[in-house]
Scaffold this active site. Sequence first.
Site, PDB file in Angstrom:
ATOM      1  N   HIS A 210       0.833  -1.195   0.000  1.00 29.18           N
ATOM      2  CA  HIS A 210       0.000   0.000   0.000  1.00 29.18           C
ATOM      3  C   HIS A 210       0.879   1.261   0.000  1.00 29.18           C
ATOM      4  O   HIS A 210       0.468   2.312  -0.485  1.00 29.18           O
ATOM      5  CB  HIS A 210      -0.907   0.039   1.233  1.00 29.18           C
ATOM      6  CG  HIS A 210      -1.976  -1.005   1.230  1.00 29.18           C
ATOM      7  ND1 HIS A 210      -1.803  -2.235   1.794  1.00 29.18           N
ATOM      8  CD2 HIS A 210      -3.228  -0.993   0.727  1.00 29.18           C
ATOM      9  CE1 HIS A 210      -2.917  -2.947   1.646  1.00 29.18           C
ATOM     10  NE2 HIS A 210      -3.789  -2.210   0.998  1.00 29.18           N
ATOM     11  N   ASP A 284      -4.505  -6.245  -7.998  1.00 22.13           N
ATOM     12  CA  ASP A 284      -4.690  -5.622  -6.699  1.00 22.13           C
ATOM     13  C   ASP A 284      -5.001  -4.150  -6.955  1.00 22.13           C
ATOM     14  O   ASP A 284      -4.826  -3.641  -8.074  1.00 22.13           O
ATOM     15  CB  ASP A 284      -3.423  -5.789  -5.855  1.00 22.13           C
ATOM     16  CG  ASP A 284      -3.717  -5.737  -4.352  1.00 22.13           C
ATOM     17  OD1 ASP A 284      -4.848  -5.357  -3.967  1.00 22.13           O
ATOM     18  OD2 ASP A 284      -2.814  -6.081  -3.562  1.00 22.13           O
TER      19      ASP A 284
END
Length: 524
Positions: A210, A284
Amino acid sequence: MIDLESVKKTLTIHQKIGQLFMPAAFINDTEDEILRLEKLIKTHNIGSLCFFHSRASAATNYEGKKKVVYNKNSFETLRKLIERYQSVSKIPLLIAIDAEWGLAMRIENTPQYPYAITLGAIQNANDLLFEVGANIAKDCKAAGIHWNLAPVVDINNNPDNPVIGYRSFGEDREQVSQKAIALIKGMESENILTSIKHFPGHGDTDTDSHLGLPVIGKSKEELVENELYPFQQIINKGVDSVMAGHLSVPGLTTKDSRPSSINKDIITDLLRNEMGFTGVVISDALNMHAVSKNYPEKGMLEWLAFDAGNDVLCFTEHTAEGIESIFNNATEEQIDDSFQRIWELKEKAFRNSNSNTNVNSITHLELDFLSCSHLNRKLAEKSLTLLQGDKKGIATFRDTDYCTLTIKRFSEGQDSHEILNGLETSKKEVANETHILLLLTPPNVKPTNHFGFLDQELDFINQLIATKKVVLYHFGNPLALRNIYTKDTVATVIAYQDFKEFQDVATEHFLGKLEAKGKIPVTL
């Protein structure tokens, strides 16, 4: 469901490309934000949505600068939003969510099941994991969700991993494979789509994708032997989709230094051609900093992800530009191949569409909280792990004049000053005690900053163990015990979760009423 061939004849190339896009939807959005997403769906023929709690939730607010607001009605809000977005879409939307341990991963006040690391401790009871998968799937159906982006099949082989850890079944490739298959079969039994992630394996990293790009320096041979093993085993059994993670894996690419999620060597050559996966590949989230920071040109990241072999582009922030970029660069064959795969997934999802929409959601949740509690009790009994000591030592301790000490955060708002004041009180309470029953719950489930423990807390705990007779019951991620001198305790027992059912089982174990049957799925 609309016939695929007839739709192919009516949709333009732009509309087919739109079917490959999966923007984020937020349960707690404002009306203006909802209207903007409705317009996006209608204008670009969007194919699917992925739901998150809010724009301030952990999955999207990486720096933690926005406060997440609690909304006890999130489930009903989600259900109504799904109905609303479906009503404006010409073609039914696939609705996805991350529900690794249930809808509670994204939605408060919904049934929560144990983390994967807890399920990893359970021995020879994959029927229970099947039941977990089925229960989670029923909750998804009650909301109108078709696609659970789970389970995680990354191998937990790096204890400092900041983002996978507790989300993995453990460090043993065979156990990870078999437990994931059981969970998948449970979800499939209720007609919910699944996705294994994060290909080619996010376990052995110490960077959160992230925030940055993790690097895995292993050779292809090493990766095939371990990280890729669960993916291959599950692909061989059959699975709806594979999620491509954002990882730098030089051992798997000869000419392309791009991250795995946008790397044709890894997705097309390895996953499809070598490993034989013919289903849907989903990226993702493309807003994650591992990739988004490096491609500021709007639409470029979406094109690279598609060209690498992704059929579904998750959490796209530049949908219009991405559609144009794919239109200008892709071959018609590329577009048709991906469109065909996602459409077949839609056909499967809507084959039993009545079961996904005609559910009394409130009644369902009331019943499923009871079902969840009953199942969590069984999971607690099967996962409870005696790490150190034996039942005889616990029985002898139990007959002493012991003192019970609980170390746990009872409020998220506690600052270090309040915590240290409480610690001083605890020191005084146990100063003259010789036997301590220590009930320990780490503040955090992730390893950052010693799982949230202050240094003074760890020093106090280890001093207790060094100077007194301590029986320790641990209600959290077992990797937190790397900071504790468990070998010097009379006994250390891992309960894994702080749910009531797990607390009850721990109490009964201490009283000698049941055995600890679990096995820790990671090495401390």
